[in-house]
Design a protein around this motif. Structure first.
Motif, PDB file in Angstrom:
ATOM      1  N   SER A 277      38.015  31.297   5.972  1.00  0.00           N
ATOM      2  CA  SER A 277      36.849  32.505   5.629  1.00  0.00           C
ATOM      3  C   SER A 277      36.052  32.741   7.062  1.00  0.00           C
ATOM      4  CB  SER A 277      36.111  32.124   4.312  1.00  0.00           C
ATOM      5  OG  SER A 277      35.060  33.266   4.109  1.00  0.00           O
ATOM      6  N   ARG A 280      32.524  37.550   9.677  1.00  0.00           N
ATOM      7  CA  ARG A 280      32.604  38.784  10.424  1.00  0.00           C
ATOM      8  C   ARG A 280      31.178  39.363  10.965  1.00  0.00           C
ATOM      9  NH1 ARG A 280      38.100  39.217   9.762  1.00  0.00           N
ATOM     10  NH2 ARG A 280      38.931  38.567   7.735  1.00  0.00           N
ATOM     11  N   ASP A 282      29.728  42.471  13.954  1.00  0.00           N
ATOM     12  CA  ASP A 282      30.183  43.791  14.294  1.00  0.00           C
ATOM     13  C   ASP A 282      30.820  43.571  15.699  1.00  0.00           C
ATOM     14  OD1 ASP A 282      30.050  46.520  14.622  1.00  0.00           O
ATOM     15  OD2 ASP A 282      27.857  46.726  15.169  1.00  0.00           O
ATOM     16  N   ASN A 285      34.979  38.635  15.296  1.00  0.00           N
ATOM     17  CA  ASN A 285      35.219  37.720  13.989  1.00  0.00           C
ATOM     18  C   ASN A 285      35.126  36.242  14.768  1.00  0.00           C
ATOM     19  OD1 ASN A 285      35.868  39.755  12.035  1.00  0.00           O
ATOM     20  ND2 ASN A 285      37.734  39.763  12.574  1.00  0.00           N
ATOM     21  N   TYR A 287      36.069  32.359  14.048  1.00  0.00           N
ATOM     22  CA  TYR A 287      36.905  31.520  13.445  1.00  0.00           C
ATOM     23  C   TYR A 287      36.820  30.169  13.746  1.00  0.00           C
ATOM     24  CZ  TYR A 287      39.866  35.705  12.640  1.00  0.00           C
ATOM     25  OH  TYR A 287      39.973  37.151  12.493  1.00  0.00           O
ATOM     26  N   TYR A 446      38.535  39.743  18.952  1.00  0.00           N
ATOM     27  CA  TYR A 446      38.271  41.064  18.456  1.00  0.00           C
ATOM     28  C   TYR A 446      39.789  41.700  18.570  1.00  0.00           C
ATOM     29  CZ  TYR A 446      37.490  46.091  18.248  1.00  0.00           C
ATOM     30  OH  TYR A 446      37.683  47.269  18.032  1.00  0.00           O
ATOM     31  N   LYS A 451      44.258  46.412  11.885  1.00  0.00           N
ATOM     32  CA  LYS A 451      44.402  47.099  10.643  1.00  0.00           C
ATOM     33  C   LYS A 451      45.473  48.102  10.610  1.00  0.00           C
ATOM     34  CE  LYS A 451      39.297  47.552  10.086  1.00  0.00           C
ATOM     35  NZ  LYS A 451      38.107  48.406   9.890  1.00  0.00           N
TER      36      LYS A 451
END
Length: 514
Positions: A277, A280, A282, A285, A287, A446, A451
């Motif tokens: 999880s 997140r 702006d 991300n 990890y 990033y 998507k």
């Protein structure tokens, strides 16, 4: 005249003979854009990606790559020359990727045009001998004219063409639609990955807990980073992270069951994230890749000047046994010499940290990854650390060249320290083990193409479902005139369809009961 006739009757050179290069290029294009070649390239791409999942990658965790080099000193350089530690950025992987993309485009676009023409064209005429089709029937009672039969078939979603006393109908174009949709979705996935590699970026950072070790998202503060060709360092989003807490749970066997890190983003409230999880933000991300311990060591030199360092140690096994170096290059500065540093009086300690030390020697491996009985084994070195030579080196290891040439020498024997204990060196200086801080290994990245790739994968599943469930089939009806009006029917499956006989029977019944 003879010469003239020979010239008149000699055959003109064909386009292939006149342009052998064009013929070769045309044949090569046909081979490249065939479905067989696309499948082969797709298989090669899957095989080429295997080393990227088996071997450590620099873009994910450069520390694992360094560890692999240390464990396989002969094999690692060979693999590195082949690009095995940067598989997805290698030339050979990119070549397969581009060839697959080109092959799919050249294969799918003509099929799309052909499918579009087939969907707009009317079903073919009924064959002369319907009794030779796999399914055949004759309706003995009057069922009406061809227009009424066509209307009944349209209600069952058949594409219908009425020609005089014959009716042609077909169904199952969704199979080819799904097939094309799947292939275009695959193109979307490839395009998304390419777009992400152009405009994406990533960076790795070992972040020690504490406000004094906070990290800001700039290239200079990454341990390792990579930018896409269309990305500049100024394009990175601005934020800072402070690791405020780290919690790890372990099974009795020592196997980790969960990791959870807590960070403060800028000056906001603490936020939790875990391995599965990510955090997140702006434009990025975060990890969580792993964690370890950073011993806090205080060294007091022979002049009484104390220095404290937080030295992250790298784990070497599943029990989080860790190795590292605590360096004090500004130690032993004589206050009477106007602060001039003696480069031959620098001090460093090689260390082996055991989160849970065994009850008795040898103290070489931790017996559990959590800190149940922490201990730190130290080896002291004094001399020139080689930091002023301008040669890049690892902060986790001593420069062995300095040790080999005698400019950096070991002082005394190894000493095991518990938290709060200290040892004294031959010159009266002391080193004290104050405790540890936990650290987290973070990957900040990033990918603007994820998507696109995700949407392509979802559409690909839909297309695959349509391709597997769709069945191409045709039915034909012809009115015949005998003692009474009869209708002859025939059915033809265009693909392997075991249930077509039952569907043909239901279609005949629907026509009779219209």
């Amino acid at each position: 005249m003879v010469a003239t006739e020979e010239r008149a009757t000699s055959p003109a050179p064909g386009p292939g003979r006149a342009n052998p290069l064009i013929a070769m290029l045309r044949n090569s294009w046909r081979q490249l854009t065939s479905m067989r070649t696309a499948l082969i390239l797709l298989f090669l791409l899957a095989v080429a990606a295997i080393p990227g999942s088996v071997l450590p990658q620099r873009s994910v965790n450069i520390d694992d790559v360094d560890r692999y080099f240390a464990e396989h000193p002969d094999l690692a350089p060979v693999l590195d020359r082949l690009g095995m530690f940067e598989v997805f950025a290698s030339i050979w992987f990119s070549a397969i990727y581009l060839l697959l993309f080109t092959s799919l485009v050249g294969c799918v676009v003509p099929r799309l045009a052909e499918h579009w023409r087939a969907m707009r064209s009317a079903p073919p005429k009924a064959p002369a001998r319907l009794d030779r089709l796999p399914q055949h029937a004759t309706v003995e009672q009057a069922v009406g004219g061809a227009e009424e039969i066509g209307a009944a078939l349209r209600k069952r979603r058949w594409r219908v063409a009425v020609r005089g006393d014959t009716v042609s109908a077909e169904k199952g174009y969704l199979k080819e639609t799904g097939n094309l949709l799947f292939h275009f979705a695959l193109l979307a996935v490839l395009a998304g990955v390419a777009f992400g590699s152009w405009y994406g970026w990533h960076g790795n950072r070992l972040l020690v807990a504490g406000a004094d070790t906070a990290f800001c998202n700039t290239l200079q503060q990454f341990d390792e980073s990579g930018l896409g060709p269309r990305v500049d360092g100024a394009d990175l989003p601005r934020f800072c992270l402070e690791l405020t807490d780290f919690h790890a749970d372990f099974l009795p066997s020592g196997q980790p069951s969960s990791f959870r890190a807590t960070v403060r983003v800028d000056d906001g409230a603490p936020r939790d994230f875990s391995v599965n999880s990510p955090l997140r933000l702006d434009g990025a991300n975060v990890y969580l890749l792993g964690h370890g311990y950073a011993p806090v060591i205080r060294y007091t030199d022979k002049y009484g000047q104390a220095q404290t360092t937080v030295a992250p140690f790298l784990t070497v096994d599943g029990m989080l046994t860790s190795e590292g170096v605590a360096a004090f290059p500004d130690a032993n500065v004589d206050p009477k010499a106007s602060g001039a540093r003696d480069p031959d009086a620098q001090v460093a300690f090689e260390g082996l940290y055991l989160p849970t030390a065994p009850n008795q020697p040898p103290y070489t491996r931790s017996v559990f990854p959590a800190e149940r009985s922490p201990a730190l084994m130290l080896w002291a070195y004094r001399g020139n650390l080689g930091l002023d030579a301008g040669i890049p080196g690892s902060i986790y290891r001593l420069d062995q060249r300095q040790v080999a040439n005698g400019r950096l020498k070991r002082v005394g024997d190894a000493t095991l320290l518990r938290v709060g204990e200290k040892m004294t060196l031959d010159d009266g200086s002391t080193v004290e083990f104050l405790g540890t801080r936990q650290y987290a290994t973070l990957s900040i990245r990033y990918d603007p193409g994820e998507k696109i790739a995700l949407g392509g994968a979802a559409i690909g599943l839909l297309g695959l479902l349509l391709s597997l469930t769709g069945k191409r089939r045709r039915v034909f009806f012809r009115a015949t005139t005998g003692g009474s009006r009869l209708v002859e029917a025939g059915g033809l499956p265009r693909t392997d369809y075991s249930g077509f006989a039952e569907e043909f029977k239901q279609t005949i019944e629907a026509v009779e009961k219209r």
